[in-house]
Design a protein around this motif. Structure first.
Motif, PDB file in Angstrom:
ATOM      1  N   UNK A  37       0.831  -1.201   0.000  1.00 16.40           N
ATOM      2  CA  UNK A  37       0.000   0.000   0.000  1.00 16.40           C
ATOM      3  C   UNK A  37       0.866   1.252   0.000  1.00 16.40           C
ATOM      4  N   UNK A  38       1.949   1.219   0.803  1.00 16.29           N
ATOM      5  CA  UNK A  38       2.855   2.382   0.854  1.00 16.29           C
ATOM      6  C   UNK A  38       3.486   2.612  -0.513  1.00 16.29           C
ATOM      7  N   UNK A  39       3.907   1.504  -1.159  1.00 15.70           N
ATOM      8  CA  UNK A  39       4.501   1.638  -2.489  1.00 15.70           C
ATOM      9  C   UNK A  39       3.493   2.193  -3.494  1.00 15.70           C
ATOM     10  N   UNK A  40       2.240   1.759  -3.368  1.00 18.03           N
ATOM     11  CA  UNK A  40       1.198   2.300  -4.257  1.00 18.03           C
ATOM     12  C   UNK A  40       1.009   3.789  -4.044  1.00 18.03           C
ATOM     13  N   UNK A  41       1.007   4.216  -2.763  1.00 16.70           N
ATOM     14  CA  UNK A  41       0.872   5.646  -2.479  1.00 16.70           C
ATOM     15  C   UNK A  41       2.048   6.434  -3.039  1.00 16.70           C
ATOM     16  N   UNK A  42       3.263   5.895  -2.867  1.00 19.41           N
ATOM     17  CA  UNK A  42       4.443   6.582  -3.394  1.00 19.41           C
ATOM     18  C   UNK A  42       4.376   6.683  -4.908  1.00 19.41           C
ATOM     19  N   UNK A  43       3.907   5.599  -5.527  1.00 21.66           N
ATOM     20  CA  UNK A  43       3.793   5.611  -6.982  1.00 21.66           C
ATOM     21  C   UNK A  43       2.769   6.640  -7.450  1.00 21.66           C
ATOM     22  N   UNK A  44       1.633   6.733  -6.714  1.00 21.59           N
ATOM     23  CA  UNK A  44       0.615   7.714  -7.072  1.00 21.59           C
ATOM     24  C   UNK A  44       1.144   9.133  -6.914  1.00 21.59           C
ATOM     25  N   UNK A  45       1.868   9.347  -5.798  1.00 18.74           N
ATOM     26  CA  UNK A  45       2.458  10.677  -5.584  1.00 18.74           C
ATOM     27  C   UNK A  45       3.463  11.017  -6.675  1.00 18.74           C
ATOM     28  N   UNK A  46       4.269  10.031  -7.063  1.00 16.41           N
ATOM     29  CA  UNK A  46       5.253  10.280  -8.116  1.00 16.41           C
ATOM     30  C   UNK A  46       4.561  10.618  -9.432  1.00 16.41           C
ATOM     31  N   UNK A  47       3.470   9.900  -9.724  1.00 19.53           N
ATOM     32  CA  UNK A  47       2.731  10.206 -10.944  1.00 19.53           C
ATOM     33  C   UNK A  47       2.135  11.610 -10.909  1.00 19.53           C
ATOM     34  N   UNK A  48       1.612  12.001  -9.711  1.00 19.08           N
ATOM     35  CA  UNK A  48       1.090  13.368  -9.592  1.00 19.08           C
ATOM     36  C   UNK A  48       2.186  14.408  -9.794  1.00 19.08           C
ATOM     37  N   UNK A  49       3.363  14.157  -9.230  1.00 19.47           N
ATOM     38  CA  UNK A  49       4.479  15.092  -9.391  1.00 19.47           C
ATOM     39  C   UNK A  49       4.886  15.199 -10.856  1.00 19.47           C
ATOM     40  N   UNK A  50       4.894  14.063 -11.538  1.00 20.66           N
ATOM     41  CA  UNK A  50       5.267  14.087 -12.955  1.00 20.66           C
ATOM     42  C   UNK A  50       4.258  14.905 -13.759  1.00 20.66           C
ATOM     43  N   UNK A  51       2.958  14.679 -13.458  1.00 22.44           N
ATOM     44  CA  UNK A  51       1.936  15.454 -14.154  1.00 22.44           C
ATOM     45  C   UNK A  51       2.092  16.947 -13.866  1.00 22.44           C
ATOM     46  N   UNK A  52       2.343  17.297 -12.592  1.00 17.54           N
ATOM     47  CA  UNK A  52       2.521  18.709 -12.233  1.00 17.54           C
ATOM     48  C   UNK A  52       3.716  19.303 -12.956  1.00 17.54           C
ATOM     49  N   UNK A  53       4.822  18.595 -13.021  1.00 21.39           N
ATOM     50  CA  UNK A  53       6.013  19.098 -13.699  1.00 21.39           C
ATOM     51  C   UNK A  53       5.738  19.265 -15.190  1.00 21.39           C
TER      52      UNK A  53
END
Length: 336
Positions: A271-287
């Motif tokens: 679950x933690x890895x999924x959250x980190x992956x989601x956050x990373x995807x959000x950061x990529x979209x923001x960038x």
């Protein structure tokens, strides 16, 4: 981590099991008692022990009350009714009450008299004679309980089970008639007469019962030690099996609990890895949006700069045209 913990527990439990087996092993070890082979296996044992079945003997040592195996005692013969024993040297002994020996016995054949006496214990049978060391027991039917012979034997009073059919059946007599010792239905008034077959006395019946009980008692006494040893072995083996089963059950429960904890921790990490992956995807979209916006601003700035340059060029061109026009007007005025 959990696998290593499980292996440590398994090693500890295996050490405990070995320790318990070492404690229980002396209780399971029983003294070895030699029994002579049966008649069918005598030759096979002789080849294995002496390389020659004719030299092999297995006889009772009367001084030690146990059986001894020998090679090379020589071939000897006994008359009927006797068996070979060891009493310091080769000796003879009469057959026991339960056996008889009707023929000459070689020393390399058996350790006891070959034939068992008949029990006379079938339905309606009683013992007529105990026989001898050379003859089998004889049986008769209990006429007191209305039993008679199914097939008339050679002797009308008794039969030999080893030679003929001694089966009995219940014979029905008319009213006021009873079965006589000769197995004939006679009127009760003639029961005191003279009969060909001897009468059955209660004392004799009781003697037969006592003999049977004595034989059973002797057998029970002989088997008591072996029965107790077997009982101890069964109890110890049962305790060992129960301890092992309980140990494996507890170990399985413990491992199951550790496995559940491991699964729970693994799910949490996933679950933690999924959250980190989601956050990373959000950061990529923001960038990506930031870069797109920055590039669009840069494009607008470039367009503005291009427009200003074009304006300056146009202004310069206009200025050049005005200067040219003024110079042309000046030339015209001079000509005039």
């Amino acid at each position: 981590m959990y696998q290593q913990k499980f292996l440590d527990i398994c090693r500890m439990y295996s050490k405990f099991t070995v320790f318990f087996c070492l404690i229980a092993l002396p209780l399971l070890i029983q003294p070895y008692h030699l029994d002579c082979p049966s008649f069918a296996q005598w030759k096979l044992r002789g080849f294995g022990f002496c390389n020659n079945s004719s030299d092999y003997t297995c006889l009772l040592n009367t001084n030690e009350n146990k059986y001894n195996e020998h090679c090379g005692l020589g071939l000897h013969f006994l008359v009927a009714g006797y068996k070979f024993v060891i009493s310091g040297s080769l000796d003879r002994q009469q057959c026991r009450s339960k056996r008889f020996q009707p023929f000459t016995l070689p020393s390399n054949i058996s350790s006891s008299c070959v034939l068992l006496k008949s029990e006379c214990n079938e339905d309606g049978q009683i013992i007529f004679s105990e026989g001898t060391t050379t003859y089998d027991r004889s049986c008769r039917c209990n006429y007191i309980k209305n039993y008679a012979f199914v097939t008339k034997p050679k002797s009308s009073c008794y039969c030999l089970p080893s030679q003929e059919d001694c089966s009995c059946y219940k014979k029905k007599c008319p009213i006021d008639h009873y079965l006589s010792p000769d197995y004939q239905c006679v009127h009760f008034s003639k029961l005191t007469g003279i009969f060909q077959c001897p009468e059955i006395h209660k004392k004799k019946i009781q003697q037969c019962v006592d003999t049977t009980e004595e034989l059973l008692t002797m057998k029970s006494t002989q088997d008591m030690n072996s029965s107790m040893n077997i009982l101890v072995i069964h109890v110890v083996a049962m305790i060992l099996v129960i301890v092992l089963c309980v140990g494996f059950f507890v170990l399985g429960k413990y491992f199951q609990h550790d496995q559940e904890l491991f699964k729970q921790n693994l799910l949490e990490e996933i679950e933690i890895l999924k959250l980190k992956r989601a956050c990373a995807q959000l950061m990529i979209k923001f960038e990506d949006k930031y870069v797109q916006r920055k590039s669009s601003l840069l494009y607008v700035k470039v367009e503005v700069q291009d427009a200003s340059i074009q304006c300056m060029v146009a202004f310069e061109m206009t200025r050049d045209e005005s200067v040219q026009c003024e110079s042309e007007l000046l030339q015209d005025s001079l000509i005039q």
